[in-house]
Design a protein around this motif. Structure first.
Motif: not given
Ligand SMILES: C[S@@+](CC[C@H](N)C(=O)[O-])C[C@H]1O[C@@H](n2cnc3c(N)ncnc32)[C@H](O)[C@@H]1O
Length: 257
Positions: A6, A8, A13, A43-45, A69, A72, A95-97, A114
């Protein structure tokens, strides 16, 4: 095990955000955002969606962004300051969980691209639902990487690359196609589905979006393809005038019952 979990970078992005800009706008419409709403992006990046949503909910509303992250989150905080919306847009590491919010507190929640990085998307979805108010809207968008398609005579190589990419780069590269099931299993109401096609005729952009430099090097080092096959495969990206690649993004929206 996937080699990327995940992570990136911001440049990646931004590049994808430009490519899917109209779909992001559409996702805000499906959230039924209104002035004064309190909303969440999981997962807001670097704040790609929290800041546009802030323009819609206004100063009477509140936008939260969660990402695990730290880098991010720091970029999202800086972007909110620069946009002058930091008094009502808050980004947190989380954490999303296990979302750091009380139950039933958001008018609408979204999550984009995400779930493809999550080992247990159902658990994250249940968390999103927990923090959404009853009757609130939930919108999830994700890629179905099995729909990656590149116009080439090397169909066998294309399939091998695709399968390798899905296994190596994502916890859950098929997440887009699973979203409808998650929404149905959790009994959301007013469920609707949109399929957002992405097509690219610029081979350099296609390589960047699919992170092909990294995929190819890994496939080579793991013996999935030979040097000769790689050379044949890469020929397709040299045909600037006729290159065509496509990929589907799936969006499912619904209302917490
Ligand atoms: C592909 S990016 C998408 C970012 C944003 N949503 C966008 O549309 O540009 C995925 C994001 O999810 C975050 N991520 C991955 N696993 C996560 C988790 N368990 N909890 C929170 N964020 C997470 C990563 O750090 C990354 O910023």
């Amino acid at each position: 095990m996937p080699i990327s979990k995940g992570f990136v970078d911001q440049e990646y992005l931004q590049l994808v955000a430009q490519t899917v800009a109209r779909y992001k706008q559409s996702s805000y419409n499906y959230m039924r955002l209104q002035n004064g709403d309190t909303v969440l992006d999981v997962g807001c990046g670097p704040g790609t969606d929290t800041i546009p949503m802030a323009q819609i909910v206004g100063r009477g509303g509140h936008v939260f962004g969660i990402d695990y992250d730290e880098e991010m989150v720091a970029k999202a905080v800086a972007a909110a300051e620069q946009a002058g919306v930091n008094t009502f847009v808050e980004h947190k590491k989380g954490d999303a969980f296990s979302l750091p919010f009380e139950s039933n507190c958001f008018d609408a929640c979204r999550s984009e691209r995400l779930f493809q990085h999550l080992s247990d998307p159902g658990k994250a979805f249940a968390e999103i639902l927990r923090v959404t108010k009853i009757d609130g809207w939930v919108v999830v968008l994700d890629t179905d990487w099995s729909t990656l398609s590149i116009d080439t005579a090397e169909v066998d190589l294309e399939q091998r690359f695709k399968n390798f990419r899905i296994a190596q780069f994502h916890q859950n590269g098929y997440s887009g196609r699973q979203l409808y099931r998650l929404f149905k299993q959790q009994n959301l109401s007013e469920i609707s589905v949109e399929i957002y096609p992405i097509f690219v005729t610029n081979p350099t952009l296609a390589r960047q979006i699919a992170v092909l430099d990294e995929v190819e090097q890994n496939a080579l080092s793991k013996g999935i393809i030979s040097e000769a096959e790689l050379n044949r495969w890469q020929m397709v990206f040299k045909s600037d005038a006729t290159f065509f690649g496509s990929l589907n993004l799936v969006q499912v929206s619904g209302r917490k019952a």
